[in-house]
Design an enzyme around this catalytic site. Structure first.
Site, PDB file in Angstrom:
ATOM      1  N   CYS A  75      19.459  16.484 -33.078  1.00 22.72           N
ATOM      2  CA  CYS A  75      19.640  15.493 -34.151  1.00 22.72           C
ATOM      3  C   CYS A  75      20.105  16.263 -35.384  1.00 22.72           C
ATOM      4  CB  CYS A  75      18.364  14.702 -34.401  1.00 22.72           C
ATOM      5  SG  CYS A  75      17.060  15.709 -35.090  1.00 22.72           S
ATOM      6  N   CYS A 115       0.817  -1.214   0.000  1.00 22.84           N
ATOM      7  CA  CYS A 115       0.000   0.000   0.000  1.00 22.84           C
ATOM      8  C   CYS A 115       0.849   1.262   0.000  1.00 22.84           C
ATOM      9  CB  CYS A 115      -0.919   0.024   1.222  1.00 22.84           C
ATOM     10  SG  CYS A 115      -2.148  -1.263   1.161  1.00 22.84           S
TER      11      CYS A 115
HETATM   12  N1  LIG Z   1       5.070  -9.949  11.446  1.00 18.42           N
HETATM   13  C1  LIG Z   1       4.184  -9.033  11.853  1.00 18.42           C
HETATM   14  N2  LIG Z   1       3.810  -8.965  13.159  1.00 18.42           N
HETATM   15  C2  LIG Z   1       2.933  -8.038  13.595  1.00 18.42           C
HETATM   16  N3  LIG Z   1       2.363  -7.126  12.791  1.00 18.42           N
HETATM   17  C3  LIG Z   1       2.686  -7.138  11.482  1.00 18.42           C
HETATM   18  C4  LIG Z   1       3.619  -8.088  10.940  1.00 18.42           C
HETATM   19  N4  LIG Z   1       3.760  -7.844   9.623  1.00 18.42           N
HETATM   20  C5  LIG Z   1       2.948  -6.802   9.338  1.00 18.42           C
HETATM   21  N5  LIG Z   1       2.314  -6.367  10.445  1.00 18.42           N
HETATM   22  C6  LIG Z   1       1.355  -5.245  10.565  1.00 18.42           C
HETATM   23  O1  LIG Z   1       0.312  -5.418   9.624  1.00 18.42           O
HETATM   24  C7  LIG Z   1      -0.285  -4.145   9.385  1.00 18.42           C
HETATM   25  C8  LIG Z   1      -0.672  -4.057   7.936  1.00 18.42           C
HETATM   26  O2  LIG Z   1      -1.399  -2.874   7.776  1.00 18.42           O
HETATM   27  P1  LIG Z   1      -1.515  -2.095   6.414  1.00 18.42           P
HETATM   28  O3  LIG Z   1      -1.467  -3.064   5.280  1.00 18.42           O
HETATM   29  O4  LIG Z   1      -2.717  -1.233   6.514  1.00 18.42           O
HETATM   30  O5  LIG Z   1      -0.165  -1.270   6.293  1.00 18.42           O
HETATM   31  P2  LIG Z   1       0.553  -0.188   7.220  1.00 18.42           P
HETATM   32  O6  LIG Z   1       1.945  -0.700   7.462  1.00 18.42           O
HETATM   33  O7  LIG Z   1      -0.303   0.148   8.393  1.00 18.42           O
HETATM   34  O8  LIG Z   1       0.587   1.092   6.317  1.00 18.42           O
HETATM   35  P3  LIG Z   1       1.550   1.544   5.122  1.00 18.42           P
HETATM   36  O9  LIG Z   1       1.927   0.285   4.355  1.00 18.42           O
HETATM   37  O10 LIG Z   1       0.699   2.465   4.314  1.00 18.42           O
HETATM   38  O11 LIG Z   1       2.724   2.199   5.756  1.00 18.42           O
HETATM   39  C9  LIG Z   1       0.729  -3.080   9.807  1.00 18.42           C
HETATM   40  O12 LIG Z   1       0.228  -2.354  10.907  1.00 18.42           O
HETATM   41  C10 LIG Z   1       1.972  -3.891  10.177  1.00 18.42           C
HETATM   42  O13 LIG Z   1       2.690  -3.314  11.261  1.00 18.42           O
END
Ligand SMILES: Nc1ncnc2c1ncn2[C@@H]1O[C@H](COP(=O)(O)OP(=O)(O)OP(=O)(O)O)[C@@H](O)[C@H]1O
Length: 412
Positions: free
Chosen positions: A369, A232
């Site tokens: 050119c 995103c």
């Molecule tokens: N291994 C993990 N453990 C815990 N949380 C996770 C892990 N991987 C991803 N996340 C969380 O999943 C969420 C995914 O949310 P989202 O896709 O809306 O993206 P975002 O990181 O909040 O926003 P952006 O990508 O716009 O910065 C995030 O808050 C991220 O911190």
């Protein structure tokens, strides 16, 4: 803009963001956050009845023959774990708490950023900075639900211990390494995995490891090359799309908890905001799958960042394909700008991003050119590819140069 001005502008922006974050934290006390997965969960009520308040609270769903009192009691006795409290996890959590799920675990290591709030609206409403604290909202929404915030990253070290305690798992994360980790941990603990994703105007939903259906590895045995993965923050997303998919993840979890068949256990729901919902049948569970097949070679959790060649977060640029001689730091580039050293900057972002901000363009590219025809076409073509660079055609080309500037210049 000069380098000094640029630095001052960046500093002012940082201060502005810090102030907004401070306001976001609000006046609400933080809930008791868990930083470890070891503690026991509160016991869910195993009484096979509902009290009068619960009957009144859930009356509109209780009268559905598919649910009834017995379905509602099953919800009350269920534990659902949501990994990721972002665009998908927040709406899913809200509906699960409101529906009467007895215990909801919320895992996220991250803190709220302003750019999250167009889709993570619950966090804005409550004014917390740590994402997992969205759980406190439920105390107001439904005091009967226990919501447990875990402010930590799900890793190979803690996943098994955590997932084991819950009945159903929701994947609401945003990176491939965590998707494989969750898949494997759910197979090893025997839990169904409700998986969602959203990007731009599109979303997807499916339920893995349920009722003889495939797992994530049956469909994607190998991780994609890291450079082909978009998220995103790079690709953008319309806030409503994760809202829709997160809501549907909650619905699948409710059906699983009540013992109703989930609709997407062996199929994939595709949502496109410009057309409609479509469902495609998934390939079946693979007999030779390395984790859920007949003789699995993976029997414990592995290093998923190494397996995927990418970090389990989208916060830094996971890609690292160039050598150190081929890259410079922003400080080194700022110095080049300051010294006005000869160079050219090529900004490879999309045109729509150039409207948001740009580094000072250091150069103009002149195109020449023989007679000034091909050079015009070249400028047109380069304009499409080289965002933010000034391009100018030299009218009349080398013929004009020979005629007006240098009579000795060879003409052909
Ligand atoms: N291994 C993990 N453990 C815990 N949380 C996770 C892990 N991987 C991803 N996340 C969380 O999943 C969420 C995914 O949310 P989202 O896709 O809306 O993206 P975002 O990181 O909040 O926003 P952006 O990508 O716009 O910065 C995030 O808050 C991220 O911190």
């Amino acid at each position: 803009m000069e380098n000094q001005e640029l630095k001052a502008a960046l500093k002012a922006k940082d201060a502005e963001i810090e102030e907004l974050k401070r306001q976001l934290r609000g006046k609400n006390p933080l809930p008791a956050i868990r930083k470890s997965t070891e503690d026991e969960l509160p016991s869910v009520n195993s009484e096979p009845t509902l009290d009068n308040e619960e009957i009144a609270r859930y009356s509109r769903q209780l009268i559905l023959p598919e649910l009834g009192i017995s379905g509602q009691v099953k919800l009350k006795n269920s534990r659902v774990l949501i990994i990721g409290c972002g665009g998908l996890g927040c709406p899913a959590a809200i509906y699960l708490a409101a529906a009467g799920i007895g215990c909801i675990g919320l895992v996220d290591f991250d803190e709220v950023e302003l750019s999250n709030l167009h889709r993570q609206i619950e966090l804005r409403l409550h004014g917390y900075c740590i994402k997992a604290c969205v759980s406190n909202l439920f105390i107001r929404l439904n005091s009967r639900a226990s919501c447990i915030p875990y402010h930590l990253a799900l890793t190979s070290e803690n996943a098994y211990q955590l997932i084991e305690k819950y009945d159903i798992v929701l994947d609401a994360t945003d990176n491939v390494a965590t998707r494989y980790l969750l898949n494997d941990a759910c197979i090893l603990t025997g839990k169904p995995l409700v998986s969602g994703s959203a990007l731009r105007f599109e979303g997807q939903l499916t339920v893995y490891n349920h009722n003889g259906g495939p797992c994530y590895r049956c469909l994607y045995p190998k991780p994609p090359p890291p450079e082909t993965v978009t998220n995103c923050s790079d690709g953008g997303v319309v806030g409503v799309v994760p809202g829709i998919i997160g809501g549907l993840q909650a619905l699948e979890a409710i059906k699983l908890a009540c013992g109703l068949p989930p609709s997407f256990s062996q199929s994939l729901l595709l949502f496109d905001a410009f057309s409609t919902f479509r469902t495609i049948k998934l390939r079946p569970k693979q007999r030779n799958c390395v984790i859920c097949g007949e003789s699995p070679s993976i029997t414990k959790l592995i290093d998923y960042e190494q397996f995927c060649g990418a970090k389990a977060t989208d916060k830094d640029a996971g890609l690292n394909v160039l050598g150190s001689k081929e890259r410079i730091s922003v400080q080194e580039y700022a110095e080049i700008l300051q010294k006005k050293s000869d160079h050219m900057l090529i900004d490879v972002r999309q045109a729509v991003e150039m409207d948001i901000c740009q580094l000072p363009a250091p150069a103009i590219i002149f195109v020449v050119c023989r007679r000034g025809n091909d050079s015009q076409l070249a400028v047109q073509e380069l304009q499409k590819r080289l965002n933010g660079i000034q391009l100018k055609d030299i009218r009349g080309g080398l013929h004009a140069w020979a005629k007006h500037i240098d009579n000795n210049f060879p003409v052909y």
